[in-house]
Design an enzyme around this catalytic site. Structure first.
Site, PDB file in Angstrom:
ATOM      1  N   ASP A  30       0.826  -1.208   0.000  1.00  0.00           N
ATOM      2  CA  ASP A  30       0.000   0.000   0.000  1.00  0.00           C
ATOM      3  C   ASP A  30       0.859   1.256   0.000  1.00  0.00           C
ATOM      4  OD1 ASP A  30       0.937  -0.317   2.664  1.00  0.00           O
ATOM      5  OD2 ASP A  30      -0.968  -1.192   3.275  1.00  0.00           O
ATOM      6  N   ASN A  60      -7.452  -3.334  14.685  1.00  0.00           N
ATOM      7  CA  ASN A  60      -8.876  -3.518  14.394  1.00  0.00           C
ATOM      8  C   ASN A  60      -9.102  -4.658  13.397  1.00  0.00           C
ATOM      9  OD1 ASN A  60      -7.950  -2.365  12.033  1.00  0.00           O
ATOM     10  ND2 ASN A  60      -9.414  -0.666  12.001  1.00  0.00           N
ATOM     11  N   HIS A 115      -7.487  -5.040  10.518  1.00  0.00           N
ATOM     12  CA  HIS A 115      -7.277  -4.733   9.102  1.00  0.00           C
ATOM     13  C   HIS A 115      -6.066  -5.474   8.550  1.00  0.00           C
ATOM     14  CE1 HIS A 115      -4.636  -1.106  10.341  1.00  0.00           C
ATOM     15  NE2 HIS A 115      -3.844  -1.858   9.595  1.00  0.00           N
ATOM     16  N   GLU A 154      -9.781  -1.908   5.709  1.00  0.00           N
ATOM     17  CA  GLU A 154     -10.409  -1.668   6.993  1.00  0.00           C
ATOM     18  C   GLU A 154     -11.637  -2.561   7.170  1.00  0.00           C
ATOM     19  OE1 GLU A 154      -8.997   0.077   9.152  1.00  0.00           O
ATOM     20  OE2 GLU A 154      -8.121   1.924   8.359  1.00  0.00           O
TER      21      GLU A 154
END
Length: 257
Positions: free
Chosen positions: A71, A140, A142, A147
């Site tokens: 990314d 979380n 991801h 996400e």
């Protein structure tokens, strides 16, 4: 939980983390023109340091290889020290002896980020895909910058970063307000096309997410859970990150040491 028979969970002490992960990466990485998927952040740095140590010692040669980033932040160029292009150059390409022309990172300054995302997906395919994808897991759940809520069949695209992810990454910036709001990320389906995946987890803040990803249902709410469907995943976790794994996985881990 349904996991591939090829999946492994290995729990190590923190000082063994880099060597254990490097061993797994090299176990699956072909010798000629290897294509290594690069994750960023603090967690994989011991892995790159260990691979670099082996390069310097003449134990391995990655000079014919390719590095493929997961990314990049939208709005940050390769010359910005906070960009992932800069990270890959500093912590992976130079230490591993990989030529700049063999490094793929999305262009965070592209005038049309959506078009750049599509082009990046195609560049990975044209290269023949990724042999070994190093990946981390967010607090979380991801995976890359996918996400919670990301489609399990998603491909490379522009995404909005959650408040939690921006807060988690603020340590790499002068202030939280400097953290970009958007990124170009490989999608979950893109990541799962890698021939093998090495998932890294370190620290207590990753424990709940790792347990949910490995022992919970495959769900868009825990994007990393998609790896339960991958045929060749190895999880390298320190003892803090593995603290919430259920007994059946903890036993598997002990048997993998």
């Amino acid at each position: 939980m349904i996991m591939s028979p090829a999946a492994r969970v290995v729990v190590v002490d923190d000082d063994e983390f880099g060597a254990a992960a490097a061993d797994v990466v090299l176990e699956h990485l072909p010798y000629h023109e290897p294509r290594l998927g690069i994750a960023t952040g603090g967690t994989p740095m011991p892995v790159y340091a260990e691979l670099a140590r082996r390069v310097r010692g003449g134990q391995i040669d990655l000079s014919t290889g390719f590095l493929i980033a997961l990314d990049e932040y939208v709005g940050l160029g390769a010359q910005d020290r906070r960009s992932y292009a800069s990270y890959v150059h500093t912590h992976a390409a130079v230490p591993l002896g990989v030529a700049p022309g063999n490094v793929l990172v999305p262009d965070g300054l592209a005038l049309d980020p959506d078009a750049e995302a599509e082009a990046y997906e195609q560049r990975i395919a044209d290269l023949g895909g990724v042999d070994v994808q190093i990946a981390g897991i967010g607090s979380n759940g991801h995976l890359a910058f996918n996400e919670p809520g990301s489609a399990l069949d998603s491909t490379t695209r522009v995404v909005a970063l959650s408040d939690q992810t921006r807060s988690d990454n603020a340590r790499f910036f002068d202030s939280r307000s400097d953290v970009p709001h958007d990124a170009i990320t490989q999608g979950l389906a893109t990541i799962c096309r890698a021939r093998s995946v090495v998932l890294l987890a370190r620290g207590t803040e990753k424990a709940a997410a790792l347990a949910a990803a490995l022992a919970g249902p495959v769900s868009t709410e825990v994007p990393a859970s998609v790896l339960q469907r991958h045929p060749a995943v190895t999880v390298i976790a320190d003892r803090a990150a593995a603290a919430e794994l259920p007994d059946r996985l903890a036993q598997h881990a002990r048997n993998s040491l």
